[in-house]
Design a protein around this motif. Structure first.
Motif, PDB file in Angstrom:
ATOM      1  N   ALA A  31       0.845  -1.193   0.000  1.00  7.38           N
ATOM      2  CA  ALA A  31       0.000   0.000   0.000  1.00  7.38           C
ATOM      3  C   ALA A  31       0.885   1.249   0.000  1.00  7.38           C
ATOM      4  N   LEU A  32       0.403   2.307  -0.587  1.00  7.38           N
ATOM      5  CA  LEU A  32       1.188   3.532  -0.720  1.00  7.38           C
ATOM      6  C   LEU A  32       1.106   4.447   0.496  1.00  7.38           C
ATOM      7  N   ASP A  33       0.364   4.031   1.538  1.00 14.96           N
ATOM      8  CA  ASP A  33       0.158   4.903   2.696  1.00 14.96           C
ATOM      9  C   ASP A  33       1.064   4.568   3.884  1.00 14.96           C
ATOM     10  N   ASP A  34       2.212   3.932   3.625  1.00 12.42           N
ATOM     11  CA  ASP A  34       3.200   3.588   4.650  1.00 12.42           C
ATOM     12  C   ASP A  34       2.661   2.664   5.743  1.00 12.42           C
ATOM     13  N   THR A  35       1.676   1.845   5.410  1.00  9.56           N
ATOM     14  CA  THR A  35       1.191   0.822   6.336  1.00  9.56           C
ATOM     15  C   THR A  35       1.784  -0.512   5.887  1.00  9.56           C
ATOM     16  N   ASP A  36       1.534  -1.535   6.652  1.00  7.97           N
ATOM     17  CA  ASP A  36       2.010  -2.872   6.275  1.00  7.97           C
ATOM     18  C   ASP A  36       1.002  -3.606   5.407  1.00  7.97           C
ATOM     19  N   GLN A  37       0.008  -2.901   4.897  1.00  9.94           N
ATOM     20  CA  GLN A  37      -1.031  -3.541   4.103  1.00  9.94           C
ATOM     21  C   GLN A  37      -0.499  -3.932   2.733  1.00  9.94           C
ATOM     22  N   LEU A  38      -1.019  -5.040   2.237  1.00  5.05           N
ATOM     23  CA  LEU A  38      -0.672  -5.521   0.905  1.00  5.05           C
ATOM     24  C   LEU A  38      -1.910  -5.489   0.026  1.00  5.05           C
ATOM     25  N   ILE A  39      -1.697  -5.270  -1.241  1.00  4.50           N
ATOM     26  CA  ILE A  39      -2.778  -5.276  -2.222  1.00  4.50           C
ATOM     27  C   ILE A  39      -2.466  -6.379  -3.224  1.00  4.50           C
ATOM     28  N   PHE A  40      -3.433  -7.234  -3.484  1.00  2.00           N
ATOM     29  CA  PHE A  40      -3.286  -8.300  -4.474  1.00  2.00           C
ATOM     30  C   PHE A  40      -4.218  -8.000  -5.628  1.00  2.00           C
ATOM     31  N   LEU A  41      -3.667  -7.948  -6.816  1.00  2.00           N
ATOM     32  CA  LEU A  41      -4.452  -7.672  -8.016  1.00  2.00           C
ATOM     33  C   LEU A  41      -4.154  -8.727  -9.071  1.00  2.00           C
ATOM     34  N   PRO A  42      -5.158  -9.079  -9.861  1.00  3.95           N
ATOM     35  CA  PRO A  42      -4.920 -10.058 -10.921  1.00  3.95           C
ATOM     36  C   PRO A  42      -3.978  -9.485 -11.974  1.00  3.95           C
TER      37      PRO A  42
END
Length: 68
Positions: A31-42
């Protein structure tokens, strides 16, 4: 899939033939917001246009390469 269908499937069913799953390639992004979140996209733009996405809690994500 009905209960009877599910109960008749082999213990180790074939994902495509027995369960009707279609495998697809997905890409992981931070994620672009400096969190540890991940984004999965096809990987496929056509799937992206179909609004394909995954929402999951951190403890739901397992690295299969290290766990298997």
């Amino acid at each position: 899939m009905t209960r009877e269908d599910w109960e008749s499937v082999a213990t180790e069913p074939d994902n495509k033939l027995d369960l009707g799953y279609q495998l697809s390639e997905w890409e992981q992004f931070e994620a672009l917001d400096d969190t540890d979140q991940l984004i999965f996209l096809p990987s496929s733009e056509a799937q992206l246009e179909d609004a394909a996405f995954v929402v999951a809690a951190d403890d739901s994500i397992v690295d299969l390469n290290s766990q298997c």
